[in-house]
Write a protein that holds these residues in place. Structure first.
Motif, PDB file in Angstrom:
ATOM      1  N   GLU A   1      -2.038  50.414  33.291  1.00  0.00           N
ATOM      2  CA  GLU A   1      -2.972  49.976  32.262  1.00  0.00           C
ATOM      3  C   GLU A   1      -2.666  50.778  31.002  1.00  0.00           C
ATOM      4  OE1 GLU A   1      -5.929  48.956  29.749  1.00  0.00           O
ATOM      5  OE2 GLU A   1      -5.838  51.026  30.399  1.00  0.00           O
TER       6      GLU A   1
ATOM      7  N   ILE B   1      -1.257  51.265  39.426  1.00  0.00           N
ATOM      8  CA  ILE B   1      -1.239  50.712  40.775  1.00  0.00           C
ATOM      9  C   ILE B   1       0.229  50.617  41.159  1.00  0.00           C
ATOM     10  CG2 ILE B   1      -1.705  48.704  42.203  1.00  0.00           C
ATOM     11  CD1 ILE B   1      -4.078  48.093  40.358  1.00  0.00           C
TER      12      ILE B   1
ATOM     13  N   LEU C   1      -2.802  41.503  45.521  1.00  0.00           N
ATOM     14  CA  LEU C   1      -3.729  42.148  44.591  1.00  0.00           C
ATOM     15  C   LEU C   1      -4.869  41.218  44.199  1.00  0.00           C
ATOM     16  CD1 LEU C   1      -1.736  44.228  41.951  1.00  0.00           C
ATOM     17  CD2 LEU C   1      -3.535  44.998  43.461  1.00  0.00           C
ATOM     18  N   GLU C   2      -4.541  39.955  43.950  1.00  0.00           N
ATOM     19  CA  GLU C   2      -5.580  38.992  43.575  1.00  0.00           C
ATOM     20  C   GLU C   2      -6.574  38.795  44.715  1.00  0.00           C
ATOM     21  OE1 GLU C   2      -6.207  34.536  41.715  1.00  0.00           O
ATOM     22  OE2 GLU C   2      -4.244  35.076  42.492  1.00  0.00           O
TER      23      GLU C   2
ATOM     24  N   GLU D   1      -7.332  41.024  46.921  1.00  0.00           N
ATOM     25  CA  GLU D   1      -8.092  42.270  47.027  1.00  0.00           C
ATOM     26  C   GLU D   1      -9.179  42.359  45.953  1.00  0.00           C
ATOM     27  OE1 GLU D   1      -7.204  47.026  46.527  1.00  0.00           O
ATOM     28  OE2 GLU D   1      -5.622  45.745  47.332  1.00  0.00           O
ATOM     29  N   TYR D   2      -8.832  42.000  44.710  1.00  0.00           N
ATOM     30  CA  TYR D   2      -9.783  42.101  43.602  1.00  0.00           C
ATOM     31  C   TYR D   2     -10.623  40.843  43.409  1.00  0.00           C
ATOM     32  CZ  TYR D   2      -7.719  46.493  42.137  1.00  0.00           C
ATOM     33  OH  TYR D   2      -7.289  47.792  42.081  1.00  0.00           O
ATOM     34  N   LYS D   3     -10.251  39.742  44.038  1.00  0.00           N
ATOM     35  CA  LYS D   3     -10.966  38.463  43.989  1.00  0.00           C
ATOM     36  C   LYS D   3     -11.275  38.036  42.549  1.00  0.00           C
ATOM     37  CE  LYS D   3     -12.615  38.790  48.580  1.00  0.00           C
ATOM     38  NZ  LYS D   3     -12.940  39.785  49.418  1.00  0.00           N
ATOM     39  N   ASP D   4     -12.551  37.792  42.236  1.00  0.00           N
ATOM     40  CA  ASP D   4     -12.944  37.301  40.912  1.00  0.00           C
ATOM     41  C   ASP D   4     -12.689  38.313  39.798  1.00  0.00           C
ATOM     42  OD1 ASP D   4     -13.780  34.999  42.142  1.00  0.00           O
ATOM     43  OD2 ASP D   4     -15.881  35.604  42.234  1.00  0.00           O
ATOM     44  N   LYS D   5     -12.597  39.579  40.142  1.00  0.00           N
ATOM     45  CA  LYS D   5     -12.396  40.624  39.136  1.00  0.00           C
ATOM     46  C   LYS D   5     -10.943  40.708  38.657  1.00  0.00           C
ATOM     47  CE  LYS D   5     -16.171  43.434  40.822  1.00  0.00           C
ATOM     48  NZ  LYS D   5     -16.588  44.693  41.401  1.00  0.00           N
ATOM     49  N   PHE D   6     -10.019  40.075  39.383  1.00  0.00           N
ATOM     50  CA  PHE D   6      -8.606  40.177  39.024  1.00  0.00           C
ATOM     51  C   PHE D   6      -8.352  39.744  37.585  1.00  0.00           C
ATOM     52  CE2 PHE D   6      -4.249  38.826  38.586  1.00  0.00           C
ATOM     53  CZ  PHE D   6      -3.544  39.817  39.244  1.00  0.00           C
TER      54      PHE D   6
ATOM     55  N   ILE E   1      -9.651  42.349  35.123  1.00  0.00           N
ATOM     56  CA  ILE E   1      -8.886  43.596  35.090  1.00  0.00           C
ATOM     57  C   ILE E   1      -7.496  43.367  34.504  1.00  0.00           C
ATOM     58  CG2 ILE E   1      -7.856  45.406  36.527  1.00  0.00           C
ATOM     59  CD1 ILE E   1     -10.215  44.909  38.486  1.00  0.00           C
TER      60      ILE E   1
ATOM     61  N   ARG F   1      -4.102  33.085  36.984  1.00  0.00           N
ATOM     62  CA  ARG F   1      -4.803  34.331  37.293  1.00  0.00           C
ATOM     63  C   ARG F   1      -4.681  35.317  36.142  1.00  0.00           C
ATOM     64  NH1 ARG F   1      -1.459  35.983  42.365  1.00  0.00           N
ATOM     65  NH2 ARG F   1       0.604  35.454  41.638  1.00  0.00           N
TER      66      ARG F   1
END
Length: 101
Positions: free
Chosen positions: A19, A26, A45-46, A48-53, A56, A85
């Motif tokens: 970032e 990561i 990763l998507e 794992e982070y679901k809607d937050k991907f 972020i 995504r």
């Protein structure tokens, strides 16, 4: 996002996402440095982070390496094949960020 080659003679590599502002990183171990492995890592990763991907990872900048050529697969969501995504940008070769201003 970039990749780092593994030990000499090994096909393994590391996928590194950094970032820009916070320098949060990561790092994901890959079997090899192929487009398919990069896409699979982003899919994981998507999931794992679901809607937050998408919050972020609003955009990802990559170099012009062959492992990042399949932009559509990198952007395509695992949940909805018609939506993205994230947005992939390619860095300008031989141009430091200071020259972009």
């Amino acid at each position: 996002m970039d990749t780092a080659a593994g030990k000499q003679g090994s096909k393994s590599a590391l996928l590194v996402l950094t970032e820009r502002v916070s320098r949060f990183e990561i790092i994901i171990k890959l079997r090899d440095k192929t487009q398919k492995s990069i896409t699979a890592a982003l899919d994981k990763l998507e999931r794992e982070y679901k809607d937050k991907f998408s919050l972020i990872f609003k955009s990802i900048t990559v170099d012009n390496g062959v492992e990042f050529l399949d932009m559509e697969s990198l952007e395509k969501s695992v949940y909805n094949k018609l939506s993205k995504r994230t947005i992939i940008y390619y860095a300008h070769p031989y141009c430091s960020p200071r020259k972009w201003k």
